[in-house]
Design a protein around this motif. Structure first.
Motif, PDB file in Angstrom:
ATOM      1  N   SER A  21     -10.698 -12.349 -10.688  1.00  0.00           N
ATOM      2  CA  SER A  21     -10.393 -11.810 -11.692  1.00  0.00           C
ATOM      3  C   SER A  21      -9.189 -12.431 -12.317  1.00  0.00           C
ATOM      4  N   SER A  22      -8.205 -13.038 -11.552  1.00  0.00           N
ATOM      5  CA  SER A  22      -7.233 -13.934 -12.022  1.00  0.00           C
ATOM      6  C   SER A  22      -7.646 -15.260 -12.689  1.00  0.00           C
ATOM      7  N   LEU A  23      -8.561 -15.644 -12.234  1.00  0.00           N
ATOM      8  CA  LEU A  23      -9.331 -16.871 -12.475  1.00  0.00           C
ATOM      9  C   LEU A  23     -10.128 -16.888 -13.575  1.00  0.00           C
ATOM     10  N   LYS A  52       4.960 -11.761  -6.352  1.00  0.00           N
ATOM     11  CA  LYS A  52       5.111 -12.824  -6.938  1.00  0.00           C
ATOM     12  C   LYS A  52       4.631 -14.041  -6.128  1.00  0.00           C
ATOM     13  N   LEU A  53       4.731 -13.857  -4.741  1.00  0.00           N
ATOM     14  CA  LEU A  53       4.066 -15.001  -3.998  1.00  0.00           C
ATOM     15  C   LEU A  53       2.536 -14.932  -4.020  1.00  0.00           C
ATOM     16  N   PHE A  54       1.977 -13.732  -4.250  1.00  0.00           N
ATOM     17  CA  PHE A  54       0.522 -13.689  -4.545  1.00  0.00           C
ATOM     18  C   PHE A  54       0.242 -14.331  -5.796  1.00  0.00           C
ATOM     19  N   LEU A  55       0.949 -14.278  -6.867  1.00  0.00           N
ATOM     20  CA  LEU A  55       0.815 -14.759  -8.354  1.00  0.00           C
ATOM     21  C   LEU A  55       0.792 -16.368  -7.997  1.00  0.00           C
ATOM     22  N   VAL A  56       1.856 -16.836  -7.145  1.00  0.00           N
ATOM     23  CA  VAL A  56       1.926 -18.307  -6.921  1.00  0.00           C
ATOM     24  C   VAL A  56       0.668 -18.930  -6.235  1.00  0.00           C
ATOM     25  N   GLY A  57       0.121 -17.996  -5.441  1.00  0.00           N
ATOM     26  CA  GLY A  57      -1.087 -18.455  -4.779  1.00  0.00           C
ATOM     27  C   GLY A  57      -2.189 -18.420  -5.744  1.00  0.00           C
ATOM     28  N   VAL A  58      -2.035 -17.464  -6.783  1.00  0.00           N
ATOM     29  CA  VAL A  58      -3.080 -17.716  -7.693  1.00  0.00           C
ATOM     30  C   VAL A  58      -2.948 -18.769  -8.752  1.00  0.00           C
ATOM     31  N   LEU A  59      -1.719 -19.224  -8.758  1.00  0.00           N
ATOM     32  CA  LEU A  59      -1.563 -20.510  -9.555  1.00  0.00           C
ATOM     33  C   LEU A  59      -2.077 -21.677  -8.869  1.00  0.00           C
ATOM     34  N   LEU A  60      -1.965 -21.761  -7.755  1.00  0.00           N
ATOM     35  CA  LEU A  60      -2.503 -22.697  -6.741  1.00  0.00           C
ATOM     36  C   LEU A  60      -4.068 -22.839  -7.050  1.00  0.00           C
ATOM     37  N   LEU A  61      -4.689 -21.650  -6.743  1.00  0.00           N
ATOM     38  CA  LEU A  61      -5.966 -21.493  -7.131  1.00  0.00           C
ATOM     39  C   LEU A  61      -6.564 -22.161  -8.573  1.00  0.00           C
ATOM     40  N   GLU A  62      -5.717 -21.927  -9.549  1.00  0.00           N
ATOM     41  CA  GLU A  62      -5.799 -22.409 -10.991  1.00  0.00           C
ATOM     42  C   GLU A  62      -6.073 -23.832 -10.860  1.00  0.00           C
ATOM     43  N   ASP A 101       3.867  -3.978 -11.094  1.00  0.00           N
ATOM     44  CA  ASP A 101       3.695  -5.080 -10.575  1.00  0.00           C
ATOM     45  C   ASP A 101       2.063  -5.785 -10.923  1.00  0.00           C
ATOM     46  N   GLU A 102       1.251  -4.794 -11.293  1.00  0.00           N
ATOM     47  CA  GLU A 102       0.076  -5.504 -11.790  1.00  0.00           C
ATOM     48  C   GLU A 102       0.122  -6.047 -13.079  1.00  0.00           C
ATOM     49  N   GLU A 103       0.825  -5.860 -13.985  1.00  0.00           N
ATOM     50  CA  GLU A 103       1.290  -6.292 -15.154  1.00  0.00           C
ATOM     51  C   GLU A 103       2.020  -7.569 -15.087  1.00  0.00           C
ATOM     52  N   ASP A 104       2.816  -7.750 -14.017  1.00  0.00           N
ATOM     53  CA  ASP A 104       3.729  -8.762 -13.957  1.00  0.00           C
ATOM     54  C   ASP A 104       3.215 -10.059 -13.956  1.00  0.00           C
ATOM     55  N   ALA A 105       2.954 -10.783 -14.621  1.00  0.00           N
ATOM     56  CA  ALA A 105       2.472 -12.013 -14.388  1.00  0.00           C
ATOM     57  C   ALA A 105       3.384 -13.003 -15.295  1.00  0.00           C
ATOM     58  N   VAL A 144       0.966  -1.337  -0.018  1.00  0.00           N
ATOM     59  CA  VAL A 144       0.036  -0.033  -0.038  1.00  0.00           C
ATOM     60  C   VAL A 144       0.950   1.136  -0.001  1.00  0.00           C
ATOM     61  N   HIS A 145       2.052   1.274   0.652  1.00  0.00           N
ATOM     62  CA  HIS A 145       2.982   2.278   1.034  1.00  0.00           C
ATOM     63  C   HIS A 145       3.491   2.702  -0.336  1.00  0.00           C
ATOM     64  N   THR A 146       4.076   1.577  -0.954  1.00  0.00           N
ATOM     65  CA  THR A 146       4.694   1.764  -2.433  1.00  0.00           C
ATOM     66  C   THR A 146       4.177   2.011  -3.321  1.00  0.00           C
ATOM     67  N   TRP A 147       2.998   1.564  -3.678  1.00  0.00           N
ATOM     68  CA  TRP A 147       2.077   1.611  -4.431  1.00  0.00           C
ATOM     69  C   TRP A 147       1.473   2.972  -4.536  1.00  0.00           C
ATOM     70  N   SER A 148       1.153   3.411  -3.539  1.00  0.00           N
ATOM     71  CA  SER A 148       0.538   4.958  -3.394  1.00  0.00           C
ATOM     72  C   SER A 148       1.797   6.056  -3.572  1.00  0.00           C
ATOM     73  N   ALA A 149       2.737   5.654  -3.290  1.00  0.00           N
ATOM     74  CA  ALA A 149       3.788   6.865  -3.553  1.00  0.00           C
ATOM     75  C   ALA A 149       4.302   6.352  -4.824  1.00  0.00           C
ATOM     76  N   ASP A 150       4.313   5.380  -5.618  1.00  0.00           N
ATOM     77  CA  ASP A 150       4.974   5.149  -6.990  1.00  0.00           C
ATOM     78  C   ASP A 150       3.792   4.494  -7.948  1.00  0.00           C
ATOM     79  N   ALA A 151       3.221   5.365  -8.735  1.00  0.00           N
ATOM     80  CA  ALA A 151       2.108   4.528  -9.463  1.00  0.00           C
ATOM     81  C   ALA A 151       2.769   3.780 -10.539  1.00  0.00           C
ATOM     82  N   ASN A 152       4.103   4.070 -11.207  1.00  0.00           N
ATOM     83  CA  ASN A 152       4.910   3.182 -12.103  1.00  0.00           C
ATOM     84  C   ASN A 152       4.863   1.787 -11.520  1.00  0.00           C
TER      85      ASN A 152
END
Length: 258
Positions: A156-158, A98-108, A78-82, A65-73
């Motif tokens: 959305s990821s699924l 990336k860990l979140f994306l692995v979590g999504v991979l598990l759900l898939e 990170d949103e597009e890194d799949a 939240v802190h990083t993304w609020s300060a840096d839109a780029n």
């Protein structure tokens, strides 16, 4: 395919450090179990709990939240890194994503391996977390929106797998009704106070536009058009632009005319 193969030749330790390795290997173990027809029986009876707690793991951290609020780029990157690729120079928040994306991979893998039961597990867990977030919101819990955003992120990821399952005739749980309920409810929040959840609403509408009613789509399109002209946080504008890119080509001309 194992996660190490998706990462390439760099070692897990070089990519994410010792603490992250433990979490990563745990997810890899679960992926192996779920994806194996024989081992999958071990978790079959508890697949709903597995999905429920995996979605909980997808909540944004304070660091993000802190990083993304300060840096839109950084948020956009990170949103597009799949790709699940690993770059040592990335900041900590990217490692978490990336860990979140692995979590999504598990759900898939759950949806792919358990078919209808996997579909039900995803939808039921999403409903549970939506209701839980409502309870937290009413109770005045300031972080109520995090689990709601995580739920929408997971759905959305699924989206492709869920829509394919529904199109095959399996409609025991009504995906359309649940998505519309969440979208209608969350468009009433303040985009300035909850920018990341508001942004996720837009991307969710874009992902599920094929099953959402025309009324909800028109409302979403109107909200997106307003968002790009207003002084709102960058994540909201990013989400609005993504929704417009998906919805405008299919929109009625009278809706988008000034």
């Amino acid at each position: 395919m194992k996660l190490r193969e998706k990462l390439g030749r760099r070692t897990l330790g070089n990519c994410i450090g010792n603490g992250g390795v433990v979490i990563w290997v745990l997810f890899e173990l679960l992926l192996t179990i779920v994806g194996n027809s024989r081992l999958g029986k071990v978790v079959a009876a508890n697949v709903k709990e597995l999905v429920y707690y995996t979605i909980a793991f997808l909540q944004m951290t304070e660091q993000q939240v802190h990083t993304w609020s300060a840096d839109a780029n950084q948020f956009i990157a990170d949103e597009e890194d799949a790709t699940y690729s690993c770059r040592i120079s990335e900041v900590f928040t990217s490692f978490i994503r990336k860990l979140f994306l692995v979590g999504v991979l598990l759900l898939e893998e759950v949806v792919n391996s358990f078919d209808g039961e996997g579909y039900l597990a995803i939808i039921d867990a999403a409903k549970q977390w939506f209701n839980e977030s409502q309870t937290r919101k009413v109770a005045g819990n300031a972080s109520w929106w995090r689990i709601r955003e995580a739920t929408l992120f997971a759905l959305s990821s699924l989206s492709e797998q869920l829509l394919e399952t529904q199109e095959s005739g399996f409609q025991t749980s009504n995906l359309k009704t649940m998505i519309e309920q969440i979208v209608v409810e969350d468009f009433q929040i303040d985009s300035l106070e909850y920018p990341f959840l508001y942004a996720r609403i837009f991307t969710s509408v874009a992902k599920f536009s094929s099953v959402i009613s025309s009324e909800v789509l028109e409302h979403s399109l109107d909200a997106a058009l307003k968002a790009i002209t207003m002084n709102v946080p960058p994540p909201v504008k990013v989400g609005a632009c993504r929704a417009l890119a998906q919805l405008l080509p299919k929109a009625k001309k009278e809706i988008v005319q000034p």
